[in-house]
Design a protein around this motif. Sequence first.
Motif, mmCIF file in Angstrom:
data_model
loop_
_atom_site.group_PDB
_atom_site.id
_atom_site.type_symbol
_atom_site.label_atom_id
_atom_site.label_comp_id
_atom_site.label_asym_id
_atom_site.label_seq_id
_atom_site.Cartn_x
_atom_site.Cartn_y
_atom_site.Cartn_z
ATOM 1 N N MET A 1 0.833 -1.169 -0.168
ATOM 2 C CA MET A 1 0.001 -0.047 0.112
ATOM 3 C C MET A 1 0.992 1.164 -0.084
ATOM 4 S SD MET A 1 -3.071 -1.162 -0.230
ATOM 5 C CE MET A 1 -4.247 0.089 0.130
ATOM 6 N N LEU A 2 1.942 1.337 0.586
ATOM 7 C CA LEU A 2 2.973 2.322 0.490
ATOM 8 C C LEU A 2 3.398 2.487 -0.744
ATOM 9 C CD1 LEU A 2 5.067 1.719 3.823
ATOM 10 C CD2 LEU A 2 3.117 3.371 3.258
ATOM 11 N N GLY A 3 3.721 1.715 -1.716
ATOM 12 C CA GLY A 3 4.034 1.794 -2.901
ATOM 13 C C GLY A 3 3.052 2.375 -3.826
ATOM 14 N N PHE A 4 1.904 1.806 -3.503
ATOM 15 C CA PHE A 4 0.711 2.561 -4.231
ATOM 16 C C PHE A 4 0.488 4.014 -4.023
ATOM 17 C CE2 PHE A 4 -3.710 3.310 -5.355
ATOM 18 C CZ PHE A 4 -3.941 2.424 -6.580
ATOM 19 N N MET A 5 0.583 4.207 -2.896
ATOM 20 C CA MET A 5 0.645 5.740 -2.285
ATOM 21 C C MET A 5 1.693 6.757 -2.834
ATOM 22 S SD MET A 5 0.477 7.608 1.479
ATOM 23 C CE MET A 5 2.200 6.965 1.838
ATOM 24 N N ALA A 6 2.938 6.172 -2.752
ATOM 25 C CA ALA A 6 4.190 6.857 -3.187
ATOM 26 C C ALA A 6 3.799 6.824 -4.731
ATOM 27 C CB ALA A 6 5.233 5.996 -2.966
ATOM 28 N N GLY A 7 3.229 6.018 -5.529
ATOM 29 C CA GLY A 7 3.301 5.960 -6.977
ATOM 30 C C GLY A 7 2.288 6.986 -7.361
ATOM 31 N N ARG A 8 1.086 7.053 -6.619
ATOM 32 C CA ARG A 8 0.068 8.280 -6.631
ATOM 33 C C ARG A 8 0.632 9.607 -6.579
ATOM 34 N NH1 ARG A 8 -5.644 8.062 -6.359
ATOM 35 N NH2 ARG A 8 -5.283 5.816 -7.170
ATOM 36 N N PHE A 9 1.396 9.702 -5.709
ATOM 37 C CA PHE A 9 1.880 11.106 -5.360
ATOM 38 C C PHE A 9 3.025 11.550 -6.414
ATOM 39 C CE2 PHE A 9 0.581 10.765 -0.716
ATOM 40 C CZ PHE A 9 -0.410 11.480 -0.799
ATOM 41 N N LEU A 10 3.806 10.507 -6.627
ATOM 42 C CA LEU A 10 5.005 10.887 -7.856
ATOM 43 C C LEU A 10 4.220 10.871 -8.975
ATOM 44 C CD1 LEU A 10 8.028 8.583 -6.611
ATOM 45 C CD2 LEU A 10 7.743 11.260 -6.584
ATOM 46 N N GLY A 11 3.563 10.029 -9.525
ATOM 47 C CA GLY A 11 2.593 10.155 -10.541
ATOM 48 C C GLY A 11 1.931 11.547 -10.932
ATOM 49 N N THR A 12 1.387 11.994 -9.763
ATOM 50 C CA THR A 12 0.498 13.187 -9.945
ATOM 51 C C THR A 12 1.814 14.298 -10.156
ATOM 52 O OG1 THR A 12 -1.236 12.516 -8.385
ATOM 53 C CG2 THR A 12 -0.866 14.736 -8.929
ATOM 54 N N PHE A 13 2.709 14.192 -9.487
ATOM 55 C CA PHE A 13 3.851 15.362 -9.687
ATOM 56 C C PHE A 13 4.336 15.225 -10.937
ATOM 57 C CE2 PHE A 13 8.639 16.243 -9.617
ATOM 58 C CZ PHE A 13 8.717 17.334 -9.037
ATOM 59 N N PHE A 14 4.815 14.170 -11.532
ATOM 60 C CA PHE A 14 5.256 13.826 -12.988
ATOM 61 C C PHE A 14 4.165 14.413 -13.910
ATOM 62 C CE2 PHE A 14 7.865 10.091 -11.222
ATOM 63 C CZ PHE A 14 8.633 10.819 -10.964
ATOM 64 N N MET A 15 2.975 14.434 -13.597
ATOM 65 C CA MET A 15 2.050 14.724 -14.794
ATOM 66 C C MET A 15 2.165 16.371 -14.778
ATOM 67 S SD MET A 15 -1.434 12.968 -14.393
ATOM 68 C CE MET A 15 -1.397 11.053 -14.179
ATOM 69 N N ARG A 16 3.098 17.054 -14.116
ATOM 70 C CA ARG A 16 3.165 18.496 -14.243
ATOM 71 C C ARG A 16 4.096 18.537 -15.534
ATOM 72 N NH1 ARG A 16 4.109 20.990 -8.293
ATOM 73 N NH2 ARG A 16 1.968 20.430 -7.386
ATOM 74 N N TYR A 17 5.008 17.637 -15.667
ATOM 75 C CA TYR A 17 6.004 17.675 -16.765
ATOM 76 C C TYR A 17 5.704 16.655 -17.781
ATOM 77 C CZ TYR A 17 7.821 19.971 -12.538
ATOM 78 O OH TYR A 17 8.123 20.712 -11.537
#
Length: 102
Positions: A1-17
């Motif tokens: 679940m931590l990997g899922f949460m980290a992926g969601r946050f990092l994915g949202t950050f990467f979508m800026r670029y």
Amino acid sequence: MLGFMAGRFLGTFFMRYVRPARLLSIYAAINITLLIIALSTHGRIAVYAVMATPFFMSIMFPTIFALGIKDLGEESKIASSFLVMSIIGGGLYPPHDGDHFR
């Protein structure tokens, strides 16, 4: 679940670029590679590959959903309900070959 949460946050950050459709494709390709590794190897490598998949699956549903209803205007409500119902339909009536139900 931590990997899922980290992926969601990092994915949202990467979508800026990175455009969401492009990032979705990259995450999907990585996920496919991880699952091929998990199926074709043994031991710790296979376990780590399976453990990494939630990280890359984390942005899939929200991104597919948002891209699916993008630019639909007033048809967005019905399109979003069809997207949600298709998930339930796939779970209740999965594809099959006729031999299992005779």
